[in-house]
Write a protein that holds these residues in place. Structure first.
Motif, PDB file in Angstrom:
ATOM      1  N   LEU A 275      -7.339   2.931   0.020  1.00 25.35           N
ATOM      2  CA  LEU A 275      -7.485   1.503  -0.206  1.00 25.35           C
ATOM      3  C   LEU A 275      -8.963   1.126  -0.158  1.00 25.35           C
ATOM      4  O   LEU A 275      -9.669   1.516   0.779  1.00 25.35           O
ATOM      5  CB  LEU A 275      -6.729   0.694   0.848  1.00 25.35           C
TER       6      LEU A 275
ATOM      7  N   PRO B 298       0.819  -1.211   0.000  1.00 25.16           N
ATOM      8  CA  PRO B 298       0.000   0.000   0.000  1.00 25.16           C
ATOM      9  C   PRO B 298       0.854   1.262   0.000  1.00 25.16           C
ATOM     10  O   PRO B 298       1.846   1.353   0.718  1.00 25.16           O
ATOM     11  CB  PRO B 298      -0.797  -0.133   1.310  1.00 25.16           C
ATOM     12  N   GLN B 299       0.475   2.208  -0.825  1.00 28.30           N
ATOM     13  CA  GLN B 299       1.203   3.466  -0.908  1.00 28.30           C
ATOM     14  C   GLN B 299       0.809   4.398   0.231  1.00 28.30           C
ATOM     15  O   GLN B 299      -0.345   4.411   0.669  1.00 28.30           O
ATOM     16  CB  GLN B 299       0.896   4.172  -2.234  1.00 28.30           C
TER      17      GLN B 299
ATOM     18  N   PRO C 282      -4.016   8.525  -5.041  1.00 25.17           N
ATOM     19  CA  PRO C 282      -4.072   7.226  -5.713  1.00 25.17           C
ATOM     20  C   PRO C 282      -5.054   6.298  -5.013  1.00 25.17           C
ATOM     21  O   PRO C 282      -5.215   6.355  -3.793  1.00 25.17           O
ATOM     22  CB  PRO C 282      -2.632   6.705  -5.605  1.00 25.17           C
TER      23      PRO C 282
ATOM     24  N   ALA D 253      -2.530   6.688   0.098  1.00 24.61           N
ATOM     25  CA  ALA D 253      -3.448   6.064  -0.857  1.00 24.61           C
ATOM     26  C   ALA D 253      -4.792   5.777  -0.206  1.00 24.61           C
ATOM     27  O   ALA D 253      -4.915   5.654   1.019  1.00 24.61           O
ATOM     28  CB  ALA D 253      -2.852   4.775  -1.410  1.00 24.61           C
TER      29      ALA D 253
ATOM     30  N   THR E  31      -2.726   6.793   4.892  1.00 21.11           N
ATOM     31  CA  THR E  31      -3.350   5.768   4.060  1.00 21.11           C
ATOM     32  C   THR E  31      -4.670   5.366   4.707  1.00 21.11           C
ATOM     33  O   THR E  31      -4.692   4.956   5.876  1.00 21.11           O
ATOM     34  CB  THR E  31      -2.440   4.534   3.926  1.00 21.11           C
TER      35      THR E  31
ATOM     36  N   CYS F 169      -2.971  -6.848  -3.403  1.00 18.16           N
ATOM     37  CA  CYS F 169      -2.978  -5.399  -3.580  1.00 18.16           C
ATOM     38  C   CYS F 169      -2.754  -5.109  -5.065  1.00 18.16           C
ATOM     39  O   CYS F 169      -1.666  -5.369  -5.592  1.00 18.16           O
ATOM     40  CB  CYS F 169      -1.881  -4.742  -2.746  1.00 18.16           C
ATOM     41  N   CYS F 170      -3.768  -4.615  -5.719  1.00 17.23           N
ATOM     42  CA  CYS F 170      -3.658  -4.317  -7.146  1.00 17.23           C
ATOM     43  C   CYS F 170      -2.786  -3.072  -7.358  1.00 17.23           C
ATOM     44  O   CYS F 170      -2.548  -2.300  -6.429  1.00 17.23           O
ATOM     45  CB  CYS F 170      -5.036  -4.086  -7.745  1.00 17.23           C
ATOM     46  N   ALA F 171      -2.338  -2.905  -8.576  1.00 18.04           N
ATOM     47  CA  ALA F 171      -1.593  -1.687  -8.911  1.00 18.04           C
ATOM     48  C   ALA F 171      -2.495  -0.476  -8.680  1.00 18.04           C
ATOM     49  O   ALA F 171      -3.668  -0.479  -9.092  1.00 18.04           O
ATOM     50  CB  ALA F 171      -1.132  -1.742 -10.357  1.00 18.04           C
ATOM     51  N   PRO F 172      -2.009   0.546  -8.009  1.00 12.36           N
ATOM     52  CA  PRO F 172      -2.862   1.703  -7.712  1.00 12.36           C
ATOM     53  C   PRO F 172      -3.237   2.487  -8.962  1.00 12.36           C
ATOM     54  O   PRO F 172      -2.458   2.589  -9.909  1.00 12.36           O
ATOM     55  CB  PRO F 172      -1.999   2.548  -6.769  1.00 12.36           C
TER      56      PRO F 172
ATOM     57  N   GLN G 234      -6.063   2.299  -4.468  1.00 11.38           N
ATOM     58  CA  GLN G 234      -5.501   0.954  -4.588  1.00 11.38           C
ATOM     59  C   GLN G 234      -6.567  -0.089  -4.230  1.00 11.38           C
ATOM     60  O   GLN G 234      -6.954  -0.224  -3.081  1.00 11.38           O
ATOM     61  CB  GLN G 234      -4.280   0.804  -3.676  1.00 11.38           C
TER      62      GLN G 234
ATOM     63  N   THR H 105     -12.985   0.607  -9.528  1.00 10.82           N
ATOM     64  CA  THR H 105     -12.359  -0.082  -8.401  1.00 10.82           C
ATOM     65  C   THR H 105     -13.067  -1.398  -8.108  1.00 10.82           C
ATOM     66  O   THR H 105     -12.423  -2.423  -7.842  1.00 10.82           O
ATOM     67  CB  THR H 105     -12.371   0.818  -7.155  1.00 10.82           C
TER      68      THR H 105
END
Length: 264
Positions: free
Chosen positions: A86, A80-81, A186, A84, A154, A232-235, A188, A253
């Protein structure tokens, strides 16, 4: 000794131990929950909910709870960024310690959780954001979430609004997605998959319907192992998110979470 006597002997010798092990595990879990409550109250008295010591203590507490419950977590995809938004599917109360133990994540929860014994105080002390659905609070809460995102926190939400059996993803609550659009943060997508030994969706982990926490916990204590895969998918990049409407973002999403769940 005959084979029948041997079987009876093994049964008589083994039968007391599983209940005793189960009770011992229950005692350790309850003591850990009690410790978490004490720790949450102590830290909250001297620290703001979002400070690093509180977040670190929450991660450590969640990780130990997973060890006590013998939950094995496999992470797939990028971490996780920071800052971001989520968006995860929701299967069980276990989802929160699973995600909390592996990242500095703040959660959004329904307002009723504040009134739950122990859990409510733990969530409040850990900096959980609460929302009362259907009360017109969604827009104000979106503004608050956007402010947290801009500050680099996040935020994790469960936009289905309830738990499911883990087979599919229900429609996402769209007003929540106004927050990342406002903050140009972003997004995610996250997919949680609990699987049994045969690789099928685990029917014992979902916390749905009229399930009570104590009976659900008691059933999980019989398990030698609980497996969960976190994908965790690409954001979605911030610039792409800012160009979407909340409705478009929710639909995009949702499709990504459903795809990750289906391919697990």
């Amino acid at each position: 000794m005959s084979s029948q006597q041997g079987v009876l002997g093994r049964r008589r010798g083994a039968s007391p131990w599983p209940p005793l092990r189960r009770l011992w595990r229950l005692l350790r879990v309850l003591l850990h929950i009690g410790y978490g409550l004490w720790l949450a109250l102590r830290l909250r008295a001297v620290q703001a909910p979002h400070t690093a010591p509180v977040r670190r203590a929450a991660r450590q507490w969640a990780a130990q709870l997973l060890r006590l419950l013998r939950v094995e977590v496999v992470w797939c995809g990028p971490a996780p960024q920071a800052g971001a938004f989520l968006a995860s599917n929701h299967v069980s109360w276990l989802d929160i310690p699973v995600l909390c133990a592996h990242g500095d994540v703040h959660f959004l929860s329904k307002a009723e959780v504040q009134d739950w014994p122990l859990v409510g105080r733990l969530a409040l002390a850990a900096g959980t954001l609460f929302i009362r659905r259907g009360s017109g609070e969604s827009r104000l809460k979106a503004d608050e979430i956007a402010a947290h995102l801009r500050s680099g926190r996040t935020i994790c939400v469960f936009p289905e609004g309830t738990t499911t059996d883990g087979h599919a993803v229900r429609r996402f609550f769209r007003p929540l997605f106004a927050a990342p659009v406002q903050a140009a943060a972003p997004v995610q997508p996250v997919a949680l998959r609990y699987r049994n030994e045969q690789g099928h969706p685990d029917s014992q982990v979902p916390f749905i319907g009229d399930d009570a926490f104590h009976t659900h916990l008691w059933a999980l204590l019989l398990r030698d192992r609980i497996r969960v895969t976190v994908t965790c998918c690409a954001p979605l990049p911030a610039a792409e998110v800012a160009a979407m409407t909340p409705e478009q973002l929710a639909e995009t999403t949702h499709a990504l979470v459903q795809r990750a769940l289906s391919h697990g």
